[in-house]
Design a protein around this motif. Structure first.
Motif, PDB file in Angstrom:
ATOM      1  N   ALA A 161       0.810  -1.213   0.000  1.00  0.00           N
ATOM      2  CA  ALA A 161       0.000   0.000   0.000  1.00  0.00           C
ATOM      3  C   ALA A 161       0.851   1.275   0.000  1.00  0.00           C
ATOM      4  O   ALA A 161       0.644   2.159  -0.839  1.00  0.00           O
ATOM      5  CB  ALA A 161      -0.963  -0.010   1.187  1.00  0.00           C
ATOM      6  N   ALA A 165       1.165   3.910  -2.993  1.00  0.00           N
ATOM      7  CA  ALA A 165       0.621   5.241  -2.736  1.00  0.00           C
ATOM      8  C   ALA A 165       1.643   6.315  -3.115  1.00  0.00           C
ATOM      9  O   ALA A 165       1.289   7.341  -3.705  1.00  0.00           O
ATOM     10  CB  ALA A 165       0.214   5.376  -1.267  1.00  0.00           C
ATOM     11  N   ASN A 178      -8.373   4.282   0.173  1.00  0.00           N
ATOM     12  CA  ASN A 178      -7.454   3.256   0.685  1.00  0.00           C
ATOM     13  C   ASN A 178      -8.187   2.131   1.407  1.00  0.00           C
ATOM     14  O   ASN A 178      -8.739   2.334   2.474  1.00  0.00           O
ATOM     15  CB  ASN A 178      -6.466   3.934   1.641  1.00  0.00           C
TER      16      ASN A 178
END
Lengths: 229, 229
Positions: A161, A165, A178
DNA sequence: TAGATTGTTAATCGATTAACAATC
DNA sequence: TAGATTGTTAATCGATTAACAATC
């Protein structure tokens, strides 16, 4: 129609906007032309004064005895929710949840279009999921820049993640939805909505265990989009 | 440890609990024993005074210079979130989203167990999805009663949401995690969390379009579980 | 001890609600 | 007109924040 500055709208009001919008569209599709604050309040378990106050933030004006013109109210709220403006989004992480979102018609109904999906798995790259082509991660930055994508849906494993990102933000993404339960560390100019599903369920369980009660009306306010009716 | 009444805890505080809990567990797993309010605040983009105030609602007490014992804080918050008590849930509607949730390890990590899945589709009935047996709808009321299930996840098409919700409530379900974008009409004693995904995305789009700004800190409060950091 | 961090009490801030005049 | 509904202003309510004493 006079429009107020977005920044002046209280956050609680803003969170109720999508819910109003869904109801307005529902009534509009059923052929209704006018809607009153008290009707909305009844359906959503709110008080009519609150609905009027919220709607007044958008600058839309109603007519005594009739209420609000549904089409006008839809336009006004849509403006503040950015629908129609930023309709192009992309999705990273074509796992179970990613596939579910790619196939979800509700995103379309709200005016959004997932223009591309990305994954690292060679088995999915090049395939189409619910009509959406899956691209390799290498193409991500280029596509974001070329298409001017501002919003990304992040449905990748927890470990990936944060680095993904970072890539998204570097390429120009300004909003991230998210779905990992990690807290993303991004520039504060980037808006992040954390959709931690485990946390949502935990909140629900808490309310049930401890009996939030019936007539205190607080039950209906649980969650940003939650109304018991 | 002295515990406060659930009902006395402010709703905004309660909504932050799951987020605190996730962070506490993360730190606990990394071998940390103590955590300070200012550390939590830094990670979650909150102010330390707010974290202390929130934690004080649980009755957990910290030590000057050290902070809070992570294990104690986890226990305290878990109590209010009902984890460990109502861990058995069921899921109705084994579509894309249903399958994604059945396979999602995060629900397990939060202490929940989906004990059964239900659907009307004969092709899925009798199969196992991510280890969960799919049963026909007819068995729903009986299983709820026999197992005393209190929480249900509703991932069915919009049209079916209301009638199925009625069945769930009749059979004794007290909390519904509703993924349809309809407003369920249920007894007010039943807690409903509406997880309208389209509405969430619309909210994100609104913030991005209108530039929620950087230093006003409100961006970090978007959504019940949302922090920009 | 000195310094960091907690916990409490009071002040501030903002959202919700109430009251009521305006209007169709 | 009478009645229903809006829109505004003021009051209330509750959450956040500030200040500071207590404590390890």
């Amino acid at each position: 129609m006079k429009l107020n500055s977005y920044i002046n709208i209280p956050l609680p009001t803003l969170k109720r906007f999508p819910v109003y919008l869904a109801l307005l569209k529902e009534c509009g599709e059923q052929g209704e032309e006018w809607i009153s604050a008290s009707y909305i309040a009844g359906r959503l378990n709110l008080k009519s004064i609150q609905v009027r106050k919220d709607l007044s933030c958008t600058g839309v004006v109603g007519k005594p005895k009739k209420g609000f013109l549904i089409s006008e109210a839809i336009d006004a709220i849509s403006f503040y929710l950015g629908e129609g403006n930023l309709s192009d989004v992309l999705l990273v992480g074509v796992g179970n949840l990613g596939k579910a979102l790619l196939a979800d018609k509700r995103l379309t109904r709200h005016g959004f279009k997932i223009v591309a999906a990305f994954d690292v798995d060679k088995d999915v790259i090049g395939t189409k999921i619910a009509g959406h082509m899956v691209y390799p991660m290498e193409k991500l930055p280029d596509l974001i820049k070329r298409m001017g994508i501002k919003i990304a849906i992040l449905t990748v494993p927890e470990k990936e993640a944060q680095p993904i990102a970072d890539k998204l933000v570097d390429a120009g993404v300004q909003g991230i939805w998210n779905f990992s339960s990690l807290f993303l560390d991004v520039d504060c100019s980037v808006t992040v909505i954390n959709e931690d599903l485990g946390a949502r369920l935990a909140l629900l369980a808490g309310r049930v265990t401890h009996g939030a009660g019936c007539d205190d009306a607080s039950a209906s306010k649980l969650g940003s989009l939650s109304f018991s009716k």
